[in-house]
Design a protein around this motif. Sequence first.
Motif, PDB file in Angstrom:
ATOM      1  N   TYR A 653       0.869  -1.185   0.000  1.00 35.78           N
ATOM      2  CA  TYR A 653       0.000   0.000   0.000  1.00 35.78           C
ATOM      3  C   TYR A 653       0.900   1.227   0.000  1.00 35.78           C
ATOM      4  CZ  TYR A 653      -3.296   3.643   1.271  1.00 35.78           C
ATOM      5  OH  TYR A 653      -4.041   4.798   1.275  1.00 35.78           O
ATOM      6  N   GLY A 654       0.492   2.244  -0.759  1.00 37.26           N
ATOM      7  CA  GLY A 654       1.294   3.448  -0.785  1.00 37.26           C
ATOM      8  C   GLY A 654       0.623   4.571  -1.544  1.00 37.26           C
ATOM      9  N   ILE A 655       1.283   5.717  -1.506  1.00 37.27           N
ATOM     10  CA  ILE A 655       0.769   6.927  -2.157  1.00 37.27           C
ATOM     11  C   ILE A 655       1.844   7.465  -3.101  1.00 37.27           C
ATOM     12  CG2 ILE A 655      -0.098   9.260  -1.835  1.00 37.27           C
ATOM     13  CD1 ILE A 655      -0.981   8.455   0.946  1.00 37.27           C
ATOM     14  N   THR A 656       1.459   7.671  -4.327  1.00 37.25           N
ATOM     15  CA  THR A 656       2.323   8.344  -5.295  1.00 37.25           C
ATOM     16  C   THR A 656       1.596   9.592  -5.794  1.00 37.25           C
ATOM     17  OG1 THR A 656       1.441   6.980  -7.087  1.00 37.25           O
ATOM     18  CG2 THR A 656       3.438   6.206  -6.001  1.00 37.25           C
ATOM     19  N   GLY A 691      -3.801  31.468 -15.493  1.00 32.58           N
ATOM     20  CA  GLY A 691      -2.936  30.849 -14.502  1.00 32.58           C
ATOM     21  C   GLY A 691      -3.650  30.664 -13.167  1.00 32.58           C
ATOM     22  N   ASN A 692      -3.205  29.645 -12.426  1.00 32.47           N
ATOM     23  CA  ASN A 692      -3.788  29.344 -11.117  1.00 32.47           C
ATOM     24  C   ASN A 692      -2.668  28.933 -10.168  1.00 32.47           C
ATOM     25  OD1 ASN A 692      -5.243  28.557  -8.898  1.00 32.47           O
ATOM     26  ND2 ASN A 692      -6.259  26.829  -9.891  1.00 32.47           N
ATOM     27  N   PRO A 693      -2.277  29.787  -9.228  1.00 31.37           N
ATOM     28  CA  PRO A 693      -1.171  29.460  -8.320  1.00 31.37           C
ATOM     29  C   PRO A 693      -1.555  28.487  -7.218  1.00 31.37           C
ATOM     30  CG  PRO A 693      -2.073  31.607  -7.767  1.00 31.37           C
ATOM     31  CD  PRO A 693      -2.797  31.161  -9.007  1.00 31.37           C
ATOM     32  N   ASP A 694      -2.831  28.099  -7.153  1.00 25.29           N
ATOM     33  CA  ASP A 694      -3.303  27.293  -6.019  1.00 25.29           C
ATOM     34  C   ASP A 694      -3.441  25.803  -6.315  1.00 25.29           C
ATOM     35  OD1 ASP A 694      -3.522  29.551  -4.352  1.00 25.29           O
ATOM     36  OD2 ASP A 694      -5.466  30.046  -5.222  1.00 25.29           O
ATOM     37  N   PHE A 695      -3.321  25.381  -7.597  1.00 22.90           N
ATOM     38  CA  PHE A 695      -3.475  23.953  -7.824  1.00 22.90           C
ATOM     39  C   PHE A 695      -2.222  23.206  -7.352  1.00 22.90           C
ATOM     40  CE2 PHE A 695      -1.967  25.318 -12.138  1.00 22.90           C
ATOM     41  CZ  PHE A 695      -0.794  24.583 -12.201  1.00 22.90           C
ATOM     42  N   SER A 696      -2.401  21.928  -7.045  1.00 21.89           N
ATOM     43  CA  SER A 696      -1.287  21.134  -6.511  1.00 21.89           C
ATOM     44  C   SER A 696      -1.355  19.710  -7.068  1.00 21.89           C
ATOM     45  CB  SER A 696      -1.326  21.120  -4.987  1.00 21.89           C
ATOM     46  OG  SER A 696      -2.527  20.537  -4.517  1.00 21.89           O
ATOM     47  N   TRP A 697      -0.610  18.812  -6.452  1.00 17.37           N
ATOM     48  CA  TRP A 697      -0.384  17.471  -6.965  1.00 17.37           C
ATOM     49  C   TRP A 697      -1.663  16.616  -6.978  1.00 17.37           C
ATOM     50  CZ3 TRP A 697       4.978  16.273  -7.671  1.00 17.37           C
ATOM     51  CH2 TRP A 697       5.838  17.225  -7.143  1.00 17.37           C
ATOM     52  N   GLU A 698      -1.810  15.845  -8.048  1.00 20.40           N
ATOM     53  CA  GLU A 698      -2.735  14.724  -7.972  1.00 20.40           C
ATOM     54  C   GLU A 698      -2.113  13.661  -7.067  1.00 20.40           C
ATOM     55  OE1 GLU A 698      -3.780  12.992 -11.667  1.00 20.40           O
ATOM     56  OE2 GLU A 698      -4.860  14.730 -12.429  1.00 20.40           O
ATOM     57  N   THR A 699      -2.946  12.882  -6.414  1.00 15.81           N
ATOM     58  CA  THR A 699      -2.437  11.798  -5.575  1.00 15.81           C
ATOM     59  C   THR A 699      -3.058  10.475  -6.008  1.00 15.81           C
ATOM     60  OG1 THR A 699      -4.156  12.224  -3.915  1.00 15.81           O
ATOM     61  CG2 THR A 699      -2.008  13.274  -3.586  1.00 15.81           C
ATOM     62  N   ASN A 700      -2.248   9.435  -5.923  1.00  9.31           N
ATOM     63  CA  ASN A 700      -2.686   8.108  -6.351  1.00  9.31           C
ATOM     64  C   ASN A 700      -2.388   7.118  -5.232  1.00  9.31           C
ATOM     65  OD1 ASN A 700      -3.311   5.740  -7.689  1.00  9.31           O
ATOM     66  ND2 ASN A 700      -2.393   6.394  -9.616  1.00  9.31           N
ATOM     67  N   ARG A 701      -3.438   6.591  -4.637  1.00  9.40           N
ATOM     68  CA  ARG A 701      -3.300   5.607  -3.556  1.00  9.40           C
ATOM     69  C   ARG A 701      -3.437   4.204  -4.141  1.00  9.40           C
ATOM     70  NH1 ARG A 701      -5.322  10.200  -1.400  1.00  9.40           N
ATOM     71  NH2 ARG A 701      -4.569  10.785   0.676  1.00  9.40           N
ATOM     72  N   LYS A 702      -2.395   3.416  -3.945  1.00  8.59           N
ATOM     73  CA  LYS A 702      -2.333   2.094  -4.573  1.00  8.59           C
ATOM     74  C   LYS A 702      -2.344   0.993  -3.514  1.00  8.59           C
ATOM     75  CE  LYS A 702       0.344   3.668  -8.585  1.00  8.59           C
ATOM     76  NZ  LYS A 702       1.512   3.387  -9.461  1.00  8.59           N
ATOM     77  N   LEU A 703      -3.174  -0.005  -3.758  1.00 15.34           N
ATOM     78  CA  LEU A 703      -3.286  -1.155  -2.862  1.00 15.34           C
ATOM     79  C   LEU A 703      -3.205  -2.420  -3.711  1.00 15.34           C
ATOM     80  CD1 LEU A 703      -3.978  -2.411  -0.040  1.00 15.34           C
ATOM     81  CD2 LEU A 703      -6.390  -2.184  -0.697  1.00 15.34           C
ATOM     82  N   VAL A 718       2.240 -20.054 -10.858  1.00 12.91           N
ATOM     83  CA  VAL A 718       1.046 -19.228 -10.931  1.00 12.91           C
ATOM     84  C   VAL A 718       1.286 -17.961 -10.117  1.00 12.91           C
ATOM     85  CG1 VAL A 718      -1.432 -19.075 -10.492  1.00 12.91           C
ATOM     86  CG2 VAL A 718      -0.416 -21.280 -11.091  1.00 12.91           C
ATOM     87  N   GLU A 719       0.892 -16.827 -10.679  1.00 17.10           N
ATOM     88  CA  GLU A 719       0.890 -15.568  -9.919  1.00 17.10           C
ATOM     89  C   GLU A 719      -0.449 -14.882 -10.149  1.00 17.10           C
ATOM     90  OE1 GLU A 719       3.479 -11.489  -9.103  1.00 17.10           O
ATOM     91  OE2 GLU A 719       4.178 -12.969 -10.560  1.00 17.10           O
ATOM     92  N   LEU A 720      -1.148 -14.609  -9.069  1.00 21.99           N
ATOM     93  CA  LEU A 720      -2.457 -13.972  -9.116  1.00 21.99           C
ATOM     94  C   LEU A 720      -2.408 -12.695  -8.284  1.00 21.99           C
ATOM     95  CD1 LEU A 720      -5.460 -14.161 -10.013  1.00 21.99           C
ATOM     96  CD2 LEU A 720      -5.895 -15.371  -7.852  1.00 21.99           C
ATOM     97  N   SER A 721      -2.766 -11.556  -8.906  1.00 22.18           N
ATOM     98  CA  SER A 721      -2.694 -10.256  -8.231  1.00 22.18           C
ATOM     99  C   SER A 721      -4.034  -9.543  -8.305  1.00 22.18           C
ATOM    100  CB  SER A 721      -1.614  -9.377  -8.874  1.00 22.18           C
ATOM    101  OG  SER A 721      -0.363 -10.022  -8.896  1.00 22.18           O
ATOM    102  N   TRP A 722      -4.378  -8.912  -7.207  1.00 20.70           N
ATOM    103  CA  TRP A 722      -5.536  -8.000  -7.185  1.00 20.70           C
ATOM    104  C   TRP A 722      -5.018  -6.622  -6.819  1.00 20.70           C
ATOM    105  CZ3 TRP A 722      -7.251  -4.907  -3.158  1.00 20.70           C
ATOM    106  CH2 TRP A 722      -8.458  -4.220  -3.381  1.00 20.70           C
ATOM    107  N   TYR A 723      -5.482  -5.614  -7.527  1.00 19.80           N
ATOM    108  CA  TYR A 723      -5.008  -4.254  -7.257  1.00 19.80           C
ATOM    109  C   TYR A 723      -6.177  -3.279  -7.241  1.00 19.80           C
ATOM    110  CZ  TYR A 723      -5.641  -3.453 -12.267  1.00 19.80           C
ATOM    111  OH  TYR A 723      -6.185  -3.331 -13.518  1.00 19.80           O
ATOM    112  N   ARG A 724      -5.956  -2.160  -6.543  1.00 13.04           N
ATOM    113  CA  ARG A 724      -6.917  -1.055  -6.555  1.00 13.04           C
ATOM    114  C   ARG A 724      -6.140   0.247  -6.421  1.00 13.04           C
ATOM    115  NH1 ARG A 724     -10.457   0.086  -1.480  1.00 13.04           N
ATOM    116  NH2 ARG A 724      -8.605   1.337  -1.042  1.00 13.04           N
TER     117      ARG A 724
END
Length: 1014
Positions: A653-656, A691-703, A718-724
């Motif tokens: 689990y993590g955030i990019t 221009g917009n000085p207030d926008f910031s990063w998109e975030t992607n939470r991966k599990l 065999v390798e079986l993966s589930w992701y979200r």
Amino acid sequence: MKKTIQIIVLATLCLNLTTKAQQPAKSSSLQKGYTGRVVSASSGEFLPGAIIKINPSNQTLVTNDRGEFSLILSDGSYDLSVHYVSFKAKTLAVQIPLKELLIISLDNDEQSLQEVEINAGYYTVKERERTGSISRVSSETIGKQPVSNPLMALQNRVPGLEITQQTGTPGGGVKVQIRGRNSINTAVGNDPLYVVDGVFYPSTSISSSLTSGILGIGGASPLSFINPSDIESIEVLKDADATAIYGSKGANGVILIKTKRGTTGAIKVNAGATQGWSNVDRRLKLLNTEQYLEMRKEAFQNDGLTPGVRDYDVNGAWDQNRYTDWQKTLIGGNALTTNASANVSGGNHKLNFLIGGTYYQEGTVFPGEFGYRRAGMNTSLNFGAIEDRLNVGLTLNYTNTMHDLLTGDPTSNILLAPNAPNPYDENGKLNWEDNTVYRNPMQYLMQSNEKETYNLIANVSVRYRIFTNLFLKASLGYASITGSEYRKTPMASRSTALNPTSLNRIADFSNNDNNTLMAEPQLTYKEEIGPGTFDALVGLTFQGNINEIRSIRATGFNSDEQLRNIAAAATLSTLDMISSQYRYTAVFSRLNYQINSKYFLNFTARRDGSSRFGSGKQFANFGAVGAGWIFSDEPIIKNNIPFLSFGKLRASYGITGNDQIPNYGYLQLWNSLSGTYQGVPTIQPLLGSIGNPDFSWETNRKLEAALQLGFIENRINVELSWYRNRSSNQLIGDPLPPSTGSSTITANRAATVENSGWESVLDFKVVDNTHWQWNAAINITIPKNKLVSYPGIESSSDAYNYIVGQPLSISRVYNVRGINSQTGLYDIEDSDNNGVLNDIDRYLHKFSGQYFYGGVQNSVRFKQFLLDFLVSFSKQNSTNSYLNGSFSPGFWDYIGPTTNQPIIALKRWKKVGDQTSISKASTIPASYTNYTRARSSGGESIQDASFLRLKNISIHYSLPKKWLNHIKVDGARISLQGQNVFTWTKYLGLDPETQSMSLLPPLRTLAVGLNITL
């Protein structure tokens, strides 16, 4: 550059002399020569690169590509120690003289199979120990495919990786997505990060507006500048554990490309060449002249009209008996492909090198002499053994690419009327047929686009051992893509019906430069602590990128022959004058702890800073945690499930983050206009955005959670993966009212996009004996995409594009209730009964994406023959087909008469009471509007585009050694390769994968080749 080449040559000569000096003397009265071979005990397969140490002579040998080695020894007793990756080491006593060929058989070491190291970017990890989702494609797999872009070698071989070749034109664009589309913004924000030999590499085209969107060239992947034969391996990083160390760079996954390195052993020369032929795999079945004219005349009859003066196809202006197969004429040619490469490598464990050169040339299936050429070199130098305090490595990859292509794709004209005039008159000039032709498909042959690109990727890495377990590593990388373009539009390519003037003579000139410089110092530490091993990494990243594009348009030439002479133009205007800088910095770390080689815990963290955000928004923190447990090593499992060779559970689990937006979006940029207001020069917002000085990063939470299993000594795996993955804080261009003077403003929306799904890989050894080996594998991906939330969507410009709770790849459509048997037109529901069809009436939605996709691979070896093939498949829907994108039956547009129809138009409505799915033939605009609403915005727009494709096949034959000994060749192999060989589909179009109606589809390629090792 000159000094670098001199150093390389000098090192090569020194190494050659050193190697010769270290070689035993040729056979003397006391020494004799003997030969041997190292093979797999289970399969009999040759083991190239096996290391043989001979005691007490202290010789070290390396087997060639056929597992062979030569001994020059005096009579006596010797001990031979043989080592090979994934096999158990073996020591045997040998008595010289030998009476026969020495065959050394090594047993598979199933434990060693899990010890293969995988490139994870800033570090390497053994296969059994990885806690992240990483897929690897080797140079062996890449080399079996006749592709010009290395990305195409990954297609349908890596689960979760979707690669679409957008055009069959040489050097054309490639769309790449790892585990789906994360961003609502389709223009940016969905590309993976490419890292070539440790250097960040552009993911999108750097072409100017001259070639933007032309033939797919404007959207060309910069990866097409890299020769596939130069690549050692490609790793695809997907989950948070694997990508979080790249922070915001890894939000959409990471693709790591490692080029070939020098090898230890005697100097070896490897050369290969292939010759290929490419053509269009599938063709549409279209109406012939008789059927076409019948449809056109029927249209006038249905409308109660007669042909007008501009209905050239039926009013007698054009020959009623002429038939031209425009598919054969425009895209029916054969594109010749030539690919040649050679490299020299060798050295010892202290110094090794590789110097190689490549040449690639590809033509087109279009009429005329057009094509694409790429030449390059690849160099690698490595100083220092692994046990030395200091190690230095240098890689250099340089290519020069030239293309001479068209500014328009003739594929868009295959629906020309079959009785349209011949493209050329009796004098060989473009035929405008008494001003009745407004678009001659051969005019594109005169409107050429020439581009030359220089691509350089260089990296120097230094590794220094400070203490026993503490290492300092520093790398300096540089990537440069420099190009120039020339595009011409001569007046002779303009229809005389349009009354062209000298202003229609246009020449465009462009130069572009994209340069990236980056430095990454790192510290690594490894120590045995308690029952386990602790591994730590900390590093810094400094990246700077400068992108410059300059484009000038010249018009008003007196002659077409003067178009290259910019001084002969009457008017010059600026198309592009762009100079942008991008600065990026980061600190990253990794902490890994493993206990008893079966419990693994991995932490990664990164703090990024990007110049694409305003003050106070430039920095963000990202990180991930991954864990793994090899439960097959537990005694209770070992003792009770003997057929289970390997079993591992892993999760992460993590955030990019994501900063894939244009530079300077937080600033208000202005562009000067040519006019004035009350004597004052005027300006406008650049690119129509505020221009917009207030926008910031998109975030992607991966599990992610995954299970890996190996059965029967890992014969079945065999390798079986589930992701979200959930991407939020979306960077979207919000529309603005016209009174602002700008069209959009980039801002963060509290919208969340979710990509989830299942990935599975199954590989197994079907047959494994001395003469026969058959390995098979299947991978399948079942992706799910959903817009989880979008506050305020009702008042946004996306109100009729997306629905909360539904995939992004849906289409809002009208309810089309089929063909009205009385009128012959589509019956489209007016849901609010106001007499007007508008967006409110598009209350239905249909899915237009993929349900699942994957590939089936097989590799069959019999003695010296090797057969490999890959069958790709996809279950999907599409909004594009030749029913949706063409004119309605019988409709005529004299400016661009692409009015022919697929033969399914023979089933059209013809009389009252007919039950059919194709509307009647008509020439009036109201009927055409009805057709386009049903076929482009209605339920009829969604078509089944599922397909099954023989994606790749290769047959190799290794020539017997006894034949080669006479010509002193170590190895030789003949190959036959095919790409996009055959497609099974019900899709009504040229290609179900690209689903484009105006661009050339990916071509079918057959190639023969020869590879020789000296």
